[in-house]
Design an enzyme around this catalytic site. Structure first.
Site, mmCIF file in Angstrom:
data_model
loop_
_atom_site.group_PDB
_atom_site.id
_atom_site.type_symbol
_atom_site.label_atom_id
_atom_site.label_comp_id
_atom_site.label_asym_id
_atom_site.label_seq_id
_atom_site.Cartn_x
_atom_site.Cartn_y
_atom_site.Cartn_z
ATOM 1 N N GLY A 1 19.683 -48.689 3.507
ATOM 2 C CA GLY A 1 18.969 -49.038 2.275
ATOM 3 C C GLY A 1 19.458 -48.256 1.065
ATOM 4 N NE ARG B 1 23.064 -38.017 2.512
ATOM 5 C CZ ARG B 1 23.352 -38.611 3.669
ATOM 6 N NH1 ARG B 1 24.419 -39.364 3.787
ATOM 7 N NH2 ARG B 1 22.565 -38.442 4.715
ATOM 8 C CG LEU C 1 20.674 -52.182 -0.035
ATOM 9 C CD1 LEU C 1 20.384 -53.674 0.159
ATOM 10 C CD2 LEU C 1 21.516 -51.652 1.120
ATOM 11 C CG HIS C 2 25.724 -48.175 -3.175
ATOM 12 N ND1 HIS C 2 26.874 -48.663 -2.597
ATOM 13 C CD2 HIS C 2 25.338 -47.115 -2.401
ATOM 14 C CE1 HIS C 2 27.197 -47.922 -1.554
ATOM 15 N NE2 HIS C 2 26.272 -46.987 -1.403
ATOM 16 C CG HIS D 1 24.901 -50.592 0.839
ATOM 17 N ND1 HIS D 1 24.374 -49.721 -0.081
ATOM 18 C CD2 HIS D 1 24.972 -49.906 2.013
ATOM 19 C CE1 HIS D 1 24.125 -48.562 0.510
ATOM 20 N NE2 HIS D 1 24.475 -48.634 1.765
ATOM 21 C CD GLN E 1 39.006 -46.926 2.717
ATOM 22 O OE1 GLN E 1 38.798 -47.830 1.904
ATOM 23 N NE2 GLN E 1 40.079 -46.169 2.663
#
Ligand code: AMP
Length: 293
Positions: free
Chosen positions: A28, A184, A30-31, A34, A145
């Protein structure tokens, strides 16, 4: 978009999906990183299932489970817009009911780098992803990645346990200055945010030396390390150059290498990596070298 919170509902919903399914597991907040996984899954499958689960088993007691960023409302709006068919949002008790006792462990690769610093982490990842694979039964699963070691650990698991799932690896999505997007990153203050871009610059410097013909892993490592060391806000954890298939030392210098960096910058610990030669950092290159494609 169907929102599901129980195992029984997910199993039921999965039964009605009679064509190819792509799965995108997330925690979650989300950016665009994602969302790029979801877009790729959307293109390559008939149905897309996204899971949002902050997996307690991959956090050590001193790590920031409670403080991990959460934005369920925002996430659901983004998923709806991205054309996701089904979102699974289980609670920890749904995933790990009273009496849960089974874990999946991949050996060796999980002892290096991230695994050395976070001893239970990969066991938590492989256990939860096994459960998600069993529940969602995807044809393909999409990973970033940015967590390169995670993807290689999962590839090993898929191979060893014969999961009928293709692991697709999507390139790292970055901010304009090169910083890899991460949930983060919200913890960085303005000064730390500026320094954080150096993780990518360190990789780029090593990449440029590689393009000019440098192949000595220790020299390439030193080039990247110097970029990080020139900034006192950055507390480098490691810069490492490995054989991407084993995460051990590079044996043939003409084979692709993976350079990885990890650093503490203020509150968050940030990761980044790239394949050398640089041209391999595409979905196709990454999926061939790190995934099951
Ligand atoms: P997380 O929610 O951090 O567990 O990430 C879920 C998935 O998104 C993982 O496969 C990550 O590797 C991937 N991911 C995270 N950040 C990025 C990024 N900047 N670009 C592409 N994929 C990412």
């Amino acid at each position: 978009m169907k929102q599901i919170v129980t195992i029984a509902e997910l199993r039921q919903a999965r039964k009605s999906l009679l064509a190819e399914v792509g799965l995108v597991p997330t925690m979650g907040a989300l950016h665009d990183g994602h969302l790029s996984l979801i877009e790729t899954a959307r293109r390559e499958n008939d149905y897309v299932i996204v899971t949002i689960f902050i997996n307690p088993k991959q956090f050590a007691p001193h790590e920031d489970l409670e403080g991990y960023p959460r934005d369920i409302e925002g996430d659901l709006a983004k998923l709806q817009k991205a054309g996701v068919d089904l979102v699974f949002l289980p609670s920890p008790l749904v995933m790990y009911p009273e009496g849960f006792r089974t874990y999946v462990t991949v050996k060796e690769i999980t002892l290096r780098l991230e695994g050395e610093r976070r001893p239970e982490h990969f066991r938590g990842v492989t256990t939860v992803v096994s459960k998600l694979f069993n529940l969602a039964q995807p044809d393909r699963a999409y990973f970033g990645q940015k967590d390169a070691q995670q993807v290689v650990v999962l590839r090993q698991m898929v191979k060893d346990l014969n999961f009928p799932v293709e692991i697709v690896v999507c390139p790292t999505i970055r901010e304009a200055d090169g910083l890899a997007m991460s949930s983060r990153n919200v913890y960085l203050n303005a000064k730390e945010r500026e320094s954080a871009a150096r993780l990518f610059h360190a990789l780029q410097e090593a990449g440029q030396a590689y393009e000019k013909g440098e192949r000595d892993p220790e020299l390439l490592r030193t080039i990247a390390l110097e970029v990080l060391n020139s900034d006192e806000i950055i507390r480098t954890d490691y810069v490492s150059i490995v054989d991407p298939s084993t995460f051990g030392a590079v044996i043939y210098q003409d084979d692709p290498m993976l350079i990885l960096v990890a650093a503490q910058i203020g509150r968050p610990r940030l990761l980044d990596n790239c394949l050398l030669p640089w041209g391999l950092n595409t979905q196709e290159g990454l999926s061939t070298i790190l995934g099951t494609n």
